[in-house]
Structure formats: C-alpha cells, structure tokens
Design a protein around this motif. Structure first.
Motif, PDB file in Angstrom:
ATOM      1  N   PHE A  53      33.856  46.052  36.581  1.00 54.87           N
ATOM      2  CA  PHE A  53      32.625  45.491  37.141  1.00 54.87           C
ATOM      3  C   PHE A  53      32.088  46.467  38.173  1.00 54.87           C
ATOM      4  N   ASP A 105      26.649  48.442  46.978  1.00 50.25           N
ATOM      5  CA  ASP A 105      26.338  47.606  48.141  1.00 50.25           C
ATOM      6  C   ASP A 105      27.116  48.091  49.361  1.00 50.25           C
ATOM      7  N   ALA A 136      30.803  44.034  52.172  1.00 50.42           N
ATOM      8  CA  ALA A 136      30.495  42.991  51.198  1.00 50.42           C
ATOM      9  C   ALA A 136      31.306  43.181  49.920  1.00 50.42           C
ATOM     10  N   SER A 162      35.352  42.659  50.709  1.00 51.27           N
ATOM     11  CA  SER A 162      35.798  41.307  51.048  1.00 51.27           C
ATOM     12  C   SER A 162      36.139  40.541  49.776  1.00 51.27           C
ATOM     13  N   HIS A 163      35.481  40.904  48.681  1.00 49.65           N
ATOM     14  CA  HIS A 163      35.786  40.272  47.402  1.00 49.65           C
ATOM     15  C   HIS A 163      37.249  40.494  47.000  1.00 49.65           C
ATOM     16  N   ILE A 194      40.218  38.147  48.864  1.00 48.01           N
ATOM     17  CA  ILE A 194      40.290  36.687  48.758  1.00 48.01           C
ATOM     18  C   ILE A 194      41.713  36.187  48.509  1.00 48.01           C
ATOM     19  N   GLY A 203      29.480  39.268  51.933  1.00 46.25           N
ATOM     20  CA  GLY A 203      29.413  39.312  50.471  1.00 46.25           C
ATOM     21  C   GLY A 203      29.497  37.889  49.978  1.00 46.25           C
ATOM     22  N   SER A 204      30.696  37.506  49.494  1.00 40.79           N
ATOM     23  CA  SER A 204      30.895  36.113  49.102  1.00 40.79           C
ATOM     24  C   SER A 204      31.111  35.234  50.328  1.00 40.79           C
ATOM     25  N   MET A 221      29.353  39.156  44.247  1.00 45.20           N
ATOM     26  CA  MET A 221      29.229  40.614  44.278  1.00 45.20           C
ATOM     27  C   MET A 221      29.429  41.247  42.912  1.00 45.20           C
ATOM     28  N   PHE A 222      30.244  40.636  42.101  1.00 43.39           N
ATOM     29  CA  PHE A 222      30.488  41.177  40.770  1.00 43.39           C
ATOM     30  C   PHE A 222      30.206  40.083  39.755  1.00 43.39           C
ATOM     31  N   GLN A 223      29.561  40.443  38.671  1.00 46.68           N
ATOM     32  CA  GLN A 223      29.188  39.446  37.673  1.00 46.68           C
ATOM     33  C   GLN A 223      30.295  39.261  36.657  1.00 46.68           C
ATOM     34  N   PHE A 224      30.909  38.109  36.701  1.00 45.20           N
ATOM     35  CA  PHE A 224      32.016  37.867  35.790  1.00 45.20           C
ATOM     36  C   PHE A 224      31.608  36.891  34.700  1.00 45.20           C
ATOM     37  N   SER A 225      32.073  37.178  33.521  1.00 44.70           N
ATOM     38  CA  SER A 225      31.830  36.205  32.463  1.00 44.70           C
ATOM     39  C   SER A 225      32.875  35.110  32.556  1.00 44.70           C
ATOM     40  N   THR A 270      38.514  31.866  41.851  1.00 50.93           N
ATOM     41  CA  THR A 270      38.501  32.954  42.824  1.00 50.93           C
ATOM     42  C   THR A 270      37.217  33.763  42.701  1.00 50.93           C
ATOM     43  N   MET A 271      36.774  33.958  41.479  1.00 55.20           N
ATOM     44  CA  MET A 271      35.601  34.775  41.265  1.00 55.20           C
ATOM     45  C   MET A 271      34.329  34.059  41.719  1.00 55.20           C
ATOM     46  N   VAL A 286      33.988  32.374  44.411  1.00 52.10           N
ATOM     47  CA  VAL A 286      34.223  31.968  45.795  1.00 52.10           C
ATOM     48  C   VAL A 286      32.935  31.893  46.610  1.00 52.10           C
ATOM     49  N   THR A 314      23.284  38.536  44.310  1.00 51.74           N
ATOM     50  CA  THR A 314      24.370  39.479  44.049  1.00 51.74           C
ATOM     51  C   THR A 314      24.435  40.568  45.110  1.00 51.74           C
ATOM     52  N   ASN A 315      23.723  40.381  46.226  1.00 49.28           N
ATOM     53  CA  ASN A 315      23.697  41.426  47.241  1.00 49.28           C
ATOM     54  C   ASN A 315      24.403  41.027  48.535  1.00 49.28           C
TER      55      ASN A 315
END
Lengths: 211, 166
Positions: free
Chosen positions: A145, A149, A153, A156-157, A160, B30-31, B101-105, B110-111, B113, B140-141
C-alpha cells in the motif's frame, strides 16, 4: 509475553541482525533495479516512545512516500519502506524515464504510483524472505500500500498493534545510502515493527533465551 | 495586544490544556483523532491526540489515559473543570483526523482504526453532552491542527491541499 521494555542488549543485537540481513538483501535488489551501488547503514534497534518515532525519519511533518506492507504468518508485524519525497521523485523518474513526475503528481500518475509500489514490493519482499530464511519462520507480506504524507500520520498507522500494550515502539531501522552520496532516489529507510506477540516467537525461533 | 503566542505541542497519545496567549498544536494526525474542548467565555481549551477508540483493548501493564477516546475526553473535561472552573455544559468540541492512511480492501478492525476512533470520540462526547460544532474527519490525508482558545478557530493543514480554518 516479553515486552520491549524487558529487552536486553543481546535481544537488541539479535533484532539488529535481522535488520542487517534483511536490508542487505533489499539493498542488493535495489542496486540491480537502478544500476547503482547502494550502501547500507548499521541497523539500529531502538526502543522509542511514540512521540519520538518520527524523529528517526526526520521530523513529524516531513513529507515522505511510504510503502506499507502488513506481514502475516508466524511473526506478524508491519513493514515500511520510506523515501523522502525528493528521493521518491528521483527514483520514479529514473525507473520510468518520465522526467515530468513531480511531488504533486507522483501519487496521481498510474505509472509513478505503480513504479513506487513495485519497488516497495520487491525490496520488502527480499527483506522478508531473508528474515524468513534466517529464522525459519513463515512470513507472508500483504500487497503493498502506498501513500505520500507526513511522517507522523504515516507511521502512526504502524504503531496501532504496539499501542495496545505499550507506549513504546521497538523499531528495527536500516537506512540505505547511495554510494556516491548523491540524491538519486535510493536513500530510504526500512522499518520493521513486529507485533508485540511476535518478539517471543522470533527469539524462540533463534534459540535466544527470553529472560 | 502584542503578547507573544506560546505554542503548546500535544504529542501522540497525549493531551494538553491552554489558555489565552497560548495555541494548542498537534502534528501529523493520521488515523488518530484530535479533539479540542473549549470554553468560549473563559478562553481555555484542551486538545487530545487520541490513538485508539477504547481502553477495553488495552493489554498492557501501564495505562495512559490520553491514548483512548473513552478515557482521554473525560480526563480532559475534569482537568478543565478543576483548573479553570469551566462547567461541562459550557464546553464545545471541534474534532479533526480519523483518516485512513492506506486503502485496504481487507477491512479488518485494525485497518479501520480511523473511522472507529471517530465513532468512539463522538459517542464519548455525546454521553457527556458536549456538542461538536465542527469536524474535519475521514479521507486519506494526514492533518496538522492548531487551535486558538481566544478566537476558537481551528486551523487544519494537509499536504498539497493547503490550510483551512474551521
């Protein structure tokens, strides 16, 4: 479960060796990709409070191009390949031959997007396969992915999982450096952030006593 | 008039309180969700940088109140009340962050969050009867935010998309 606060220097040295072997292989892969010689820093394994994690990369607001992979299998975790935005632009220009790629367009153009994503994929893949060979653990990376940015940001992902047990992250950081010290798109960071439960598995696989 | 403004930095999983001549700032949400609580009359405010929705998922030995939506907000409210004699019914909220922040299918918890943090923040504020006046959430920013307790303006900066004031 062993928490990062309990790590001895020996534990950290073992993790450094993972960073060393992993990034070593990735550096070779990158070198082949860009036809340049790529050096590598001595890996660092740091126990850092969340607030200071971003300082490893150059400050919370620095803009980076980051490829993120979720690692599943015996020792789940998060992996990042991080390039400063300038390096990412150089790299994609070089790989695609398209000089019109800029910081603003790098994520919008299909070609630069997939060049970056694929680079992250190849590099992280070679890092993980040597990690897997070294430990005998089965590890499977997700699809890569990509995002551009601010460091804080983005990172921090990856914190988690760890944040549910600790206020500290253990980060295995290896930096790639262009041999001629030029800005040529190869200066990047590999960050491996195993999930809290994975450290015990990793140490056990290598026969390292927990206490 | 020309008093210098001191900027109070709020770290990740942290909250801070500020008064006049101070701004509250947190970088790179972010998240995570930034929650501003402020009292228009007394010009005091608090800003929390919340990382996780609920303290129920804490598995650790140490416990940081400021990390979770359900504990950070009440803690900030009671600190505002004790230190500055604000009352809960005069507090208002502005929130920002909760991006993906990341696009998950594969939408594992957790994704997701970011959205979960936003939900938890809203639930907690609602249970305390604190109205949210404005929000700048999702997307997404990453965001950097700064709050001025005197004007109660929240400045939100994203890369390449510029700065907005809400």
């Amino acid at each position: 479960m062993i928490t990062p606060e309990q790590f001895t220097d020996f534990h950290k040295d073992v993790l450094k060796e993972i960073g060393n072997i992993g990034a070593g292989n990735a550096a070779t892969a990158l070198s082949k990709l860009v036809h340049k010689s790529v050096d590598m820093s001595v890996p660092s394994v740091e126990l850092v409070p969340f607030n200071e994690v971003t300082e490893l990369i150059g400050g919370a607001e620095m803009v980076v191009a980051a490829t993120f992979l979720r690692v599943s299998g015996d020792a789940p975790g998060n992996m990042f390949f991080i390039l400063s935005i300038t390096e990412a632009v150089h790299l994609t220009q070089q790989l695609t031959g398209d000089q019109s790629i800029t910081e603003e367009t790098i994520l919008d153009l299909e070609i630069s997007r997939s060049a970056l994503q694929e680079t992250g994929n190849i590099l992280a893949g070679s890092y993980l396969s040597s990690f897997s060979d070294f430990t005998g653990l089965k590890l499977a990376p997700s699809v890569p992915f990509l995002t551009v940015d601010m460091v804080a940001a983005v990172l921090s992902h990856g914190l988690i999982e760890m944040s549910q047990v600790s206020d500290f992250a253990i980060i295995i950081d290896t930096q790639l450096i262009d041999s001629q010290r030029n800005k040529t798109g190869v200066e990047g960071h590999f960050l491996l952030l195993p999930d809290p439960e994975s450290f015990q598995t990793i140490f056990q696989a290598l026969g390292v006593p927990i206490k | 008039m020309n008093k210098t403004i001191e900027v109070v930095q709020v770290g990740i999983a942290d909250y801070q309180i500020a008064k006049e001549h101070q701004h509250l700032r947190t970088v790179g949400l972010g998240s995570c969700v930034g929650v501003v609580l402020y009292d228009l009359h007394s010009h005091v405010a608090g800003l929390a940088h919340i990382m996780l929705p609920s303290s129920n998922i804490s598995k650790g030995s140490s416990f940081n109140l400021a990390k979770y939506a359900d504990t950070a907000i009440p803690a900030m409210v009671s600190e505002l009340n004790h230190t500055f004699n604000t009352t809960r019914n005069r507090l208002h909220a502005k929130i920002a962050g909760g991006a993906q922040m990341f696009q998950f299918s594969n939408q594992s918890d957790t994704m997701r969050v970011g959205p979960r943090n936003v939900e938890a923040v809203k639930e907690t504020l609602q249970s305390l009867n604190i109205p949210i006046l404005v929000e700048e959430i999702g997307g997404t920013n990453g965001r950097t935010i700064e709050f001025d307790p005197v004007t109660s303006k929240l400045t939100v900066r994203t890369i390449y998309k510029g700065t907005t004031t809400i």
